[in-house]
Design an enzyme around this catalytic site. Structure first.
Site, PDB file in Angstrom:
ATOM      1  N   ASP A 157      49.199  41.331  40.188  1.00 11.24           N
ATOM      2  CA  ASP A 157      50.095  40.553  39.337  1.00 11.24           C
ATOM      3  C   ASP A 157      49.314  39.664  38.363  1.00 11.24           C
ATOM      4  O   ASP A 157      48.140  39.374  38.569  1.00 11.24           O
ATOM      5  CB  ASP A 157      50.982  39.647  40.200  1.00 11.24           C
ATOM      6  CG  ASP A 157      52.046  40.413  40.956  1.00 11.24           C
ATOM      7  OD1 ASP A 157      52.007  41.655  40.953  1.00 11.24           O
ATOM      8  OD2 ASP A 157      52.922  39.757  41.562  1.00 11.24           O
ATOM      9  N   ASP A 158      50.032  39.216  37.331  1.00  6.69           N
ATOM     10  CA  ASP A 158      49.646  38.109  36.444  1.00  6.69           C
ATOM     11  C   ASP A 158      48.645  38.471  35.356  1.00  6.69           C
ATOM     12  O   ASP A 158      48.319  37.631  34.519  1.00  6.69           O
ATOM     13  CB  ASP A 158      49.102  36.898  37.220  1.00  6.69           C
ATOM     14  CG  ASP A 158      50.136  36.271  38.133  1.00  6.69           C
ATOM     15  OD1 ASP A 158      51.321  36.650  38.026  1.00  6.69           O
ATOM     16  OD2 ASP A 158      49.758  35.425  38.960  1.00  6.69           O
ATOM     17  N   HIS A 169      55.980  42.003  34.664  1.00  5.75           N
ATOM     18  CA  HIS A 169      56.041  40.773  35.463  1.00  5.75           C
ATOM     19  C   HIS A 169      56.684  39.649  34.628  1.00  5.75           C
ATOM     20  O   HIS A 169      56.323  38.486  34.777  1.00  5.75           O
ATOM     21  CB  HIS A 169      54.627  40.391  35.912  1.00  5.75           C
ATOM     22  CG  HIS A 169      54.579  39.438  37.076  1.00  5.75           C
ATOM     23  ND1 HIS A 169      55.455  39.485  38.142  1.00  5.75           N
ATOM     24  CD2 HIS A 169      53.722  38.398  37.339  1.00  5.75           C
ATOM     25  CE1 HIS A 169      55.147  38.527  39.005  1.00  5.75           C
ATOM     26  NE2 HIS A 169      54.105  37.849  38.537  1.00  5.75           N
ATOM     27  N   HIS A 192      56.327  34.752  32.712  1.00  2.22           N
ATOM     28  CA  HIS A 192      56.195  34.359  34.112  1.00  2.22           C
ATOM     29  C   HIS A 192      57.180  33.241  34.474  1.00  2.22           C
ATOM     30  O   HIS A 192      56.845  32.273  35.170  1.00  2.22           O
ATOM     31  CB  HIS A 192      54.764  33.934  34.454  1.00  2.22           C
ATOM     32  CG  HIS A 192      54.437  34.077  35.917  1.00  2.22           C
ATOM     33  ND1 HIS A 192      54.737  33.107  36.846  1.00  2.22           N
ATOM     34  CD2 HIS A 192      53.855  35.070  36.614  1.00  2.22           C
ATOM     35  CE1 HIS A 192      54.347  33.498  38.053  1.00  2.22           C
ATOM     36  NE2 HIS A 192      53.799  34.698  37.934  1.00  2.22           N
ATOM     37  N   HIS A 250      46.367  39.520  43.001  1.00  2.00           N
ATOM     38  CA  HIS A 250      46.490  38.974  41.652  1.00  2.00           C
ATOM     39  C   HIS A 250      45.225  39.263  40.861  1.00  2.00           C
ATOM     40  O   HIS A 250      44.114  39.185  41.397  1.00  2.00           O
ATOM     41  CB  HIS A 250      46.772  37.467  41.717  1.00  2.00           C
ATOM     42  CG  HIS A 250      48.091  37.146  42.347  1.00  2.00           C
ATOM     43  ND1 HIS A 250      48.280  37.207  43.719  1.00  2.00           N
ATOM     44  CD2 HIS A 250      49.284  36.809  41.805  1.00  2.00           C
ATOM     45  CE1 HIS A 250      49.548  36.897  43.989  1.00  2.00           C
ATOM     46  NE2 HIS A 250      50.173  36.654  42.847  1.00  2.00           N
TER      47      HIS A 250
END
Length: 361
Positions: free
Chosen positions: A171-172, A222, A226, A313
């Site tokens: 993620d991210d 995602h 965010h 991540h």
């Protein structure tokens, strides 16, 4: 020709390896497996040999390479090096053929990864790759079929539904300093991952996102910024999802089909307005919290089982360190590392918009 690996019930196959200045000699690729140099590197030499040679067959493999700055080198045979690993100049083209009395019973297909794409199949001594144009070979794929059976059909690094598999998810990102290390490691072991990216970041790191697509990883959403979607109204939820998809598609040409909710947070409004399948997880490494490679490695390897979706991540160097240890061990244990969409398909699960999925057990 070596008959030590002879077998009457297995088909004749070609195995091969490549040398790249960054990695050295690769592991051995199985017949019809795509084998690529690490990102930013190239193929400087290759080897190939045959396995499962029938006991009554006379067949070997011969291959020749065009070395940048030198031209065509003398042919090599049956496991010998073709190219020049010590000089580290790139290959520009290759040709391969079977020889011996039994060679006429088979076709040898091969292709190269050059200028960002795989070439068409070359066959039985034809040239694969473009020589003399300053283009280097970054990968090789080869396969043997019965004579006139046609080109190999198996997908590169196809998933075997009968073997255990897991989905590594990140993620991210994008974050090239970590993401490229993750992809380098996965490339050595034939693994694929799913990258859930924040839309506002992708424009700055298009090259990394394009590499994800080129190497068969799954690009996924995602949200744009965010945002925790359970705090937003319907129109804002839809905008966060749609703008994220738009940004990723603009960067790499592929529109995501999967969404991961920031924090995994959801309510009825999120489920009603996301408009995509939402991928949660069942193994949380807490890598964002610990920033500790040992703890991330333990969180995966102490619990991993078939069908798991593992959450990590892309922002943290310690996660890159952990992946470099996790991936070889998963491979050793026999796990296939696949994308979320590949795992759902292999497990016979259809992914529906508005539904949550945390594993495929």
């Amino acid at each position: 020709a070596d008959h030590s690996t002879a077998s009457s019930d297995l088909p004749l196959q070609v195995n091969y390896s490549i040398y790249s200045p960054v990695q050295g000699w690769s592991g051995t690729a199985a017949d019809n497996q795509a084998l690529q140099a690490p990102y930013g590197s190239w193929v400087a030499a290759m080897r190939a040999n045959l396995i499962n040679i029938p006991a009554d067959a006379q067949v070997g493999i011969r291959y020749q390479v065009n070395l940048s700055g030198t031209g065509w080198l003398d042919p090599a045979e049956d496991g010998a090096e073709a190219g020049n690993a010590s000089a580290e100049a790139p290959l520009e083209a290759i040709c391969m053929e079977l020889y011996g009395a039994s060679a006429a019973s088979y076709d040898l297909y091969y292709k190269v990864y050059q200028n960002g794409t795989w070439t068409d199949w070359a066959l039985n001594g034809a040239v694969a790759g473009t020589e003399g144009a300053g283009l280097r070979i970054d990968g090789i794929r080869a396969a043997i079929t019965a004579k006139d059976a046609g080109a190999p059909q198996a997908a590169m690094n196809a998933v075997d539904p009968s073997r255990p598999m897991i989905a590594l998810t990140f993620d991210d990102g994008p974050q090239p300093s970590v993401g490229n290390r993750i992809m380098d490691c996965l490339a050595q072991y034939g693994g694929k991952a799913t990258f859930f990216m924040v839309g506002e970041r992708v424009g700055s790191y298009k090259t990394e996102v394009q590499r994800m697509v080129a190497e068969g990883h799954e690009v996924a959403n995602h949200t744009m910024n965010h945002k925790y979607l359970q705090k937003l109204g319907a129109a804002q939820i839809q905008a966060q999802v749609n703008n994220g998809n738009d940004a990723i598609q603009a960067a790499c040409g592929v529109r995501p089909t999967l969404l991961r909710l920031p924090g995994g947070n959801h309510n009825a409004a999120v489920l009603a307005n996301a408009g995509m399948p939402m991928i949660q997880w069942n193994v949380d490494t807490l890598d964002w919290k610990t920033r500790n490679a040992d703890k991330t490695v333990a969180a995966v390897l102490n619990h991993v089982k078939d069908g798991d979706i593992i959450l990590m991540h892309e922002l943290y160097g310690a996660t890159g360190d952990a992946v470099a240890r996790i991936v070889p061990e998963l491979h050793k244990r026999g796990f296939q590392m696949v994308t979320v969409s590949q795992m759902a398909a292999a497990k016979g699960r259809s992914l529906e918009a508005g539904k949550l999925y945390s594993s495929f057990h």
